[in-house]
Design an enzyme around this catalytic site. Structure first.
Site, PDB file in Angstrom:
ATOM      1  N   GLU A  72       0.835  -1.207   0.000  1.00 22.73           N
ATOM      2  CA  GLU A  72       0.000   0.000   0.000  1.00 22.73           C
ATOM      3  C   GLU A  72       0.872   1.262   0.000  1.00 22.73           C
ATOM      4  OE1 GLU A  72      -3.891  -0.541   2.642  1.00 22.73           O
ATOM      5  OE2 GLU A  72      -2.173  -1.647   3.435  1.00 22.73           O
ATOM      6  N   PHE A  73       1.951   1.178   0.791  1.00 23.07           N
ATOM      7  CA  PHE A  73       2.868   2.319   0.851  1.00 23.07           C
ATOM      8  C   PHE A  73       3.419   2.621  -0.547  1.00 23.07           C
ATOM      9  CE2 PHE A  73       6.904   4.433   1.237  1.00 23.07           C
ATOM     10  CZ  PHE A  73       6.703   5.368   2.252  1.00 23.07           C
ATOM     11  N   SER A 128      34.620  16.574  19.292  1.00 20.14           N
ATOM     12  CA  SER A 128      34.399  15.192  19.726  1.00 20.14           C
ATOM     13  C   SER A 128      34.459  15.160  21.251  1.00 20.14           C
ATOM     14  CB  SER A 128      35.421  14.265  19.094  1.00 20.14           C
ATOM     15  OG  SER A 128      36.677  14.574  19.607  1.00 20.14           O
ATOM     16  N   GLU A 173      23.815   7.969  28.098  1.00 21.63           N
ATOM     17  CA  GLU A 173      23.272   7.535  26.804  1.00 21.63           C
ATOM     18  C   GLU A 173      24.195   6.483  26.219  1.00 21.63           C
ATOM     19  OE1 GLU A 173      23.274  10.966  24.281  1.00 21.63           O
ATOM     20  OE2 GLU A 173      22.152  12.136  25.743  1.00 21.63           O
ATOM     21  N   LYS A 212      26.652   5.192  23.337  1.00 20.64           N
ATOM     22  CA  LYS A 212      27.507   5.804  22.326  1.00 20.64           C
ATOM     23  C   LYS A 212      27.379   4.958  21.061  1.00 20.64           C
ATOM     24  CE  LYS A 212      32.191   7.606  21.680  1.00 20.64           C
ATOM     25  NZ  LYS A 212      32.346   7.207  20.312  1.00 20.64           N
ATOM     26  N   ASP A 260      28.002   3.723  17.362  1.00 13.24           N
ATOM     27  CA  ASP A 260      29.245   3.659  16.596  1.00 13.24           C
ATOM     28  C   ASP A 260      28.967   3.744  15.099  1.00 13.24           C
ATOM     29  OD1 ASP A 260      31.894   3.480  16.116  1.00 13.24           O
ATOM     30  OD2 ASP A 260      32.061   1.332  16.513  1.00 13.24           O
ATOM     31  N   ARG A 293      30.871  15.641   9.848  1.00 10.69           N
ATOM     32  CA  ARG A 293      31.710  16.334  10.808  1.00 10.69           C
ATOM     33  C   ARG A 293      32.901  17.010  10.138  1.00 10.69           C
ATOM     34  NH1 ARG A 293      34.801  16.101  15.888  1.00 10.69           N
ATOM     35  NH2 ARG A 293      36.552  14.957  15.063  1.00 10.69           N
ATOM     36  N   GLU A 324      23.996  10.342  14.960  1.00 10.38           N
ATOM     37  CA  GLU A 324      24.853   9.339  14.339  1.00 10.38           C
ATOM     38  C   GLU A 324      24.082   8.644  13.213  1.00 10.38           C
ATOM     39  OE1 GLU A 324      27.562   9.696  15.980  1.00 10.38           O
ATOM     40  OE2 GLU A 324      28.844   7.985  15.492  1.00 10.38           O
ATOM     41  N   TYR A 337      21.737  15.367  20.156  1.00 13.28           N
ATOM     42  CA  TYR A 337      22.232  16.667  20.629  1.00 13.28           C
ATOM     43  C   TYR A 337      21.537  17.782  19.857  1.00 13.28           C
ATOM     44  CZ  TYR A 337      25.885  20.102  21.986  1.00 13.28           C
ATOM     45  OH  TYR A 337      26.573  21.165  22.479  1.00 13.28           O
ATOM     46  N   LYS A 368      26.537  13.109  29.974  1.00 13.96           N
ATOM     47  CA  LYS A 368      26.386  14.539  29.711  1.00 13.96           C
ATOM     48  C   LYS A 368      25.741  15.228  30.908  1.00 13.96           C
ATOM     49  CE  LYS A 368      25.540  13.618  24.840  1.00 13.96           C
ATOM     50  NZ  LYS A 368      24.511  13.466  23.810  1.00 13.96           N
ATOM     51  N   LYS A 403      34.369   4.185  27.022  1.00 15.25           N
ATOM     52  CA  LYS A 403      34.388   3.198  25.937  1.00 15.25           C
ATOM     53  C   LYS A 403      34.410   1.780  26.490  1.00 15.25           C
ATOM     54  CE  LYS A 403      36.427   4.942  22.113  1.00 15.25           C
ATOM     55  NZ  LYS A 403      36.119   4.914  20.714  1.00 15.25           N
ATOM     56  N   CYS A 416      51.533 -10.921  -9.239  1.00 16.68           N
ATOM     57  CA  CYS A 416      50.537 -11.935  -8.894  1.00 16.68           C
ATOM     58  C   CYS A 416      51.241 -13.202  -8.402  1.00 16.68           C
ATOM     59  CB  CYS A 416      49.676 -12.252 -10.117  1.00 16.68           C
ATOM     60  SG  CYS A 416      48.526 -13.602  -9.811  1.00 16.68           S
ATOM     61  N   CYS A 448      50.498 -16.074 -11.221  1.00 12.71           N
ATOM     62  CA  CYS A 448      50.920 -16.049 -12.621  1.00 12.71           C
ATOM     63  C   CYS A 448      52.051 -15.058 -12.868  1.00 12.71           C
ATOM     64  CB  CYS A 448      49.740 -15.737 -13.540  1.00 12.71           C
ATOM     65  SG  CYS A 448      49.217 -14.020 -13.456  1.00 12.71           S
ATOM     66  N   CYS A 505      45.079  -8.595 -10.216  1.00 14.11           N
ATOM     67  CA  CYS A 505      45.916  -9.191 -11.250  1.00 14.11           C
ATOM     68  C   CYS A 505      45.169  -8.983 -12.571  1.00 14.11           C
ATOM     69  CB  CYS A 505      46.110 -10.679 -10.990  1.00 14.11           C
ATOM     70  SG  CYS A 505      46.790 -11.522 -12.429  1.00 14.11           S
ATOM     71  N   CYS A 540      45.487 -16.248 -15.926  1.00 15.60           N
ATOM     72  CA  CYS A 540      45.881 -16.503 -14.536  1.00 15.60           C
ATOM     73  C   CYS A 540      45.030 -17.657 -13.987  1.00 15.60           C
ATOM     74  CB  CYS A 540      45.676 -15.225 -13.721  1.00 15.60           C
ATOM     75  SG  CYS A 540      46.079 -15.394 -11.977  1.00 15.60           S
TER      76      CYS A 540
HETATM   77  S1  IVH Z   1      27.441  13.905  22.037  1.00 17.83           S
HETATM   78  C1  IVH Z   1      29.621  17.873  22.172  1.00 17.83           C
HETATM   79  N1  IVH Z   1      26.187  11.604  22.236  1.00 17.83           N
HETATM   80  O1  IVH Z   1      30.838   9.966  19.530  1.00 17.83           O
HETATM   81  C2  IVH Z   1      28.966  16.551  22.276  1.00 17.83           C
HETATM   82  N2  IVH Z   1      28.066  11.735  20.782  1.00 17.83           N
HETATM   83  O2  IVH Z   1      33.778  11.355  20.220  1.00 17.83           O
HETATM   84  C3  IVH Z   1      28.846  15.891  20.968  1.00 17.83           C
HETATM   85  N3  IVH Z   1      28.510   9.659  19.537  1.00 17.83           N
HETATM   86  O3  IVH Z   1      31.473  12.750  17.521  1.00 17.83           O
HETATM   87  C4  IVH Z   1      28.660  14.462  20.951  1.00 17.83           C
HETATM   88  N4  IVH Z   1      26.840   8.496  20.390  1.00 17.83           N
HETATM   89  O4  IVH Z   1      29.916  10.938  16.619  1.00 17.83           O
HETATM   90  C5  IVH Z   1      27.213  12.279  21.655  1.00 17.83           C
HETATM   91  N5  IVH Z   1      24.938   9.637  22.480  1.00 17.83           N
HETATM   92  C6  IVH Z   1      25.955  10.320  21.905  1.00 17.83           C
HETATM   93  C7  IVH Z   1      26.809   9.720  20.955  1.00 17.83           C
HETATM   94  C8  IVH Z   1      27.870  10.454  20.415  1.00 17.83           C
HETATM   95  C9  IVH Z   1      27.867   8.481  19.538  1.00 17.83           C
HETATM   96  C10 IVH Z   1      29.706   9.937  18.713  1.00 17.83           C
HETATM   97  C11 IVH Z   1      29.677  11.237  17.976  1.00 17.83           C
HETATM   98  C12 IVH Z   1      30.836  12.044  18.509  1.00 17.83           C
HETATM   99  C13 IVH Z   1      31.707  10.979  19.096  1.00 17.83           C
HETATM  100  C14 IVH Z   1      32.440  11.503  20.293  1.00 17.83           C
END
Ligand code: IVH
Length: 666
Positions: A33-34, A80, A111, A113, A115, A134, A171, A224, A286, A310, A405, A408, A423, A429
């Site tokens: 439908e979408f 960062s 929160e 993080k 990746d 960034r 992210e 953010y 934060k 980390k 290579c 060959c 190669c 080869c």
């Molecule tokens: S806050 C000034 N919150 O981690 C604060 N960053 O080295 C800005 N990242 O560049 C970042 N999860 O790419 C924030 N819940 C989260 C995040 C997060 C992943 C990444 C982001 C940032 C890097 C920090």
């Protein structure tokens, strides 16, 4: 309602459905439908170019126009975070914040993080106007066209409580499942694999063909909010507001009042994150109050009010014994590290990928080095570093990428913009020749009863030098081979005969044109219908085909530019293979299964599973591989797994037999 009003209504409706599906994971209409509504909107927009809107849901499909990214300065620096790896450092951070605020009470928001790769989105009057990477923190690439294809990012906001102008950062992520599938496809095409979902996400975001980006199904989390008129005084409340505007904001967010509460969050998610559909590599802490954030301010590199903890990736340290180089079917060279076997998250690791020459160089590797190996969720373990302290005077030779290579001896080439070496001697080869034949006979291609070993044998005996030679084999010759006999010879001859009915799209796939996988071959075959048309097609003809970008188009041109390849195709034509779309299959296409998700389980009397899949797709249905409440039918065969049966019953998925299915598409 006139057409312009209908356009408006459809846009609103489709935005809502996108949100339901991609942010809430709770769709209220079927995919079919979408798609129909989207199609209706596309058609109406074509009729009314004056109603063009860059933020219309139709703009999410991307375009083929490739353009260099322009650089845009960030309004607020994109810094960062400081990293910590230990609980002590988390406690230190807490103390530093307390001191910086002169002992005033404060809250910390924890929160996940995520990746992936970070993005800054600018909204004005509720509409996405720009998405920037960034970059170096001061300026980044304008990747708006690509970001628009990400369905969880709203193009138009909901409600009316958002500030007139603001920025939101977050992210961009590639979910594990999509990442694994993408790498499987790349392995099949012998393209260099992405090391992890982060590289895959950032690589995808920098792709210059937004249509390809749309296919890669990226996701997002925003974390953010920046601007002059934010709705609340705290970070936590701001994000909760942003959620109401349609952004995907993580539920894994907690306001903490002590170090112990923070540790509790860390402990919980260090385990639980393994069940998430996307990669995470830590926890971000934060300060909640915006006023307190401002009071604490920034160092040159990062905010004083936030820090990242980390997670420890599982890694092991072991000796590098040697490096070997494998040559694949398309000539791509893969460097592999042979390691002193070592235990790593439950398995013994003996080999690790070294990816390409750049990675080898950046590691500055020597044979005998003690290297760190990580599995971090990636498919193949990788070498992430060298313990240079353990390098003694008895160290071996420096690892240098080969220039010839290993099979060959041809000098290797590296195409501009590509990480892999190749190669170029595809005609002579041995692993390339054998690899092409193995690919040709494989089940998904021509399905000829010859395994790797037998292909090797026939090649060694000089009986086949290319795929066309297969059709010159005769039963006596085969029966005379060591340990073969009449039966197996007949078997092979029969499967060769049967392969003459294999449909054109699979023949095209079987040719082994670089980057032309099964799906692409199907698209090309359906679009151009005959091999002659494909041979004649220009670069732009090819590029006009869905899912065919510059790289694939060029590869098809290169293939047919070779006299040897044209000769092989001619010989295959003479042998009687299908080189055009069968009109009857075209006719047998229907929409009888449109909008239906169908799963196949077990074995069947009249059709192979691949044939059933083909039939589902030819009739407009979708063949899914895992069962869910959205699955409409299960075609049940013999020896169906009990787990699947139970799940189907539990979810009330309708079970049908092969015959009932045949009736449905009749
Ligand atoms: S806050 C000034 N919150 O981690 C604060 N960053 O080295 C800005 N990242 O560049 C970042 N999860 O790419 C924030 N819940 C989260 C995040 C997060 C992943 C990444 C982001 C940032 C890097 C920090």
């Amino acid at each position: 309602m006139d057409e312009l009003q209908r356009i408006d209504a459809l846009r609103k409706e489709l935005n809502q459905h996108n949100y339901n599906y991609y942010v809430l994971s709770a769709p209220t209409i079927s995919d079919f439908e979408f798609d129909q509504k989207l199609k209706e909107l596309q058609d109406l927009e074509k009729l009314h170019p004056e109603a063009f809107d860059p933020n219309s849901p139709t703009q999410r499909v991307g375009s083929d126009i490739s353009k260099e990214f322009t650089q845009v300065a960030h309004k607020y620096l994109m810094l960062s975070l400081g990293n910590t790896y230990s609980r002590e450092e988390v406690a230190d951070f807490y103390q530093r914040v307390s001191k910086g605020l002169d002992g005033e009470p404060f809250e910390i928001v924890c929160e996940l993080k995520y990746d992936g790769t970070s993005i800054s989105l600018t909204y004005e009057n509720g509409r996405l106007i720009r998405a920037v990477t960034r970059g170096d923190g001061e300026k980044g690439d304008d990747v708006t066209a690509n970001v628009k294809t990400i369905r969880s990012i709203p193009l138009v906001l909901q409600g009316d409580s958002y500030p007139v102008s603001f920025e939101i950062r977050g992210e961009i992520l590639m979910p594990w499942k999509i990442f694994e599938k993408l790498n499987e496809e790349r392995a099949e095409q012998e393209e260099p694999l992405f090391a992890n979902p982060r590289n895959a996400a950032s690589g995808t975001l920098k792709t210059q063909n937004s249509k390809e980006v749309a296919n890669r199904k990226l996701d997002s989390y925003l974390y953010y909010l920046l601007g002059d008129n934010l709705p609340a005084d705290t970070h936590y409340d701001n994000l909760n507001e942003a959620r109401k505007w349609g952004f995907k904001i993580s539920d894994a967010m907690k306001v903490c009042h002590s170090v112990d509460e923070i540790f509790e969050f860390i402990n919980y998610w260090d385990e639980e994150r393994k069940n998430l559909p996307v990669a995470t590599d830590g926890i971000v802490l934060k300060v909640n109050s915006i006023a307190q954030q401002e009071q604490l301010g920034f160092t040159a590199k990062s905010p004083r009010w936030a820090i990242a903890y980390k997670f420890q990736a599982e890694r092991a340290c072991t000796r590098l014994n040697s490096v070997s180089y494998q040559v694949g079917r398309t000539g791509a060279i893969t460097p592999v590290a042979n390691l002193e076997p070592v235990q790593l998250s439950g398995t013994i690791v003996k080999r690790a990928s070294l990816h390409n020459a750049d990675i080898i160089n950046s590691l500055d590797l020597y044979i005998g080095d003690m290297v760190y190996v990580e599995k971090g969720g990636e498919i193949i373990p990788k070498i992430v570093g060298v313990d240079y302290n353990q390098r003694g005077i008895d160290i071996g030779a420096k690892v240098q990428f080969i220039t010839k290579c290993p099979e060959c001896g041809s000098p290797l080439v590296r195409e501009a913009g590509e990480a892999a070496h190749y190669c170029p001697n595809d005609a002579n080869c041995p692993p390339q020749i054998k690899g092409r034949i193995e690919h040709f006979v494989s089940r998904k291609a021509m399905d000829i009863n010859l395994g790797e070993e037998n292909v090797n044998l026939l090649y060694q005996k000089g009986m086949i030098k290319n795929i066309a030679d297969l059709y010159t084999l005769n039963v006596n010759e085969l029966a005379g081979l060591d340990r073969w006999g009449e039966t197996s010879a007949k078997n092979v001859m029969e499967s060769l005969e049967r392969s003459k009915t294999v449909p054109f799209e699979r023949v095209l796939f079987a040719l082994g044109i670089r980057y032309v996988g099964a799906t692409t071959a199907k698209k090309i075959a359906n679009a151009l219908k005959t091999i002659e048309n494909i041979e004649k097609a220009s670069f732009s003809d090819l590029q006009a085909i869905d899912e065919v970008g510059e790289r694939i188009a060029q590869s098809v041109l290169d293939y047919f530019a070779s006299a040897e390849n044209r000769e092989i195709v001619n010989r295959l034509k003479e042998a009687g293979l299908q080189f055009q779309i069968d009109e009857s299959t075209l006719k047998s296409r229907s929409n009888k299964l449109a909008g239906l998700s169908i799963i196949i389980s077990g074995t069947f009397q009249n059709h192979s599973r691949d044939e059933l899949k083909e039939l589902i797709e030819q009739n407009g249905g979708k063949n899914v591989t895992s069962i869910s409440s959205k699955t409409d039918y299960l075609i049940a065969g013999d020896n169906m797994g009990p787990a699947k049966l139970e799940k189907a019953q539990k979810l009330n998925v309708k079970m049908i037999s092969e015959e009932e299915f045949e009736q449905m598409i009749k």
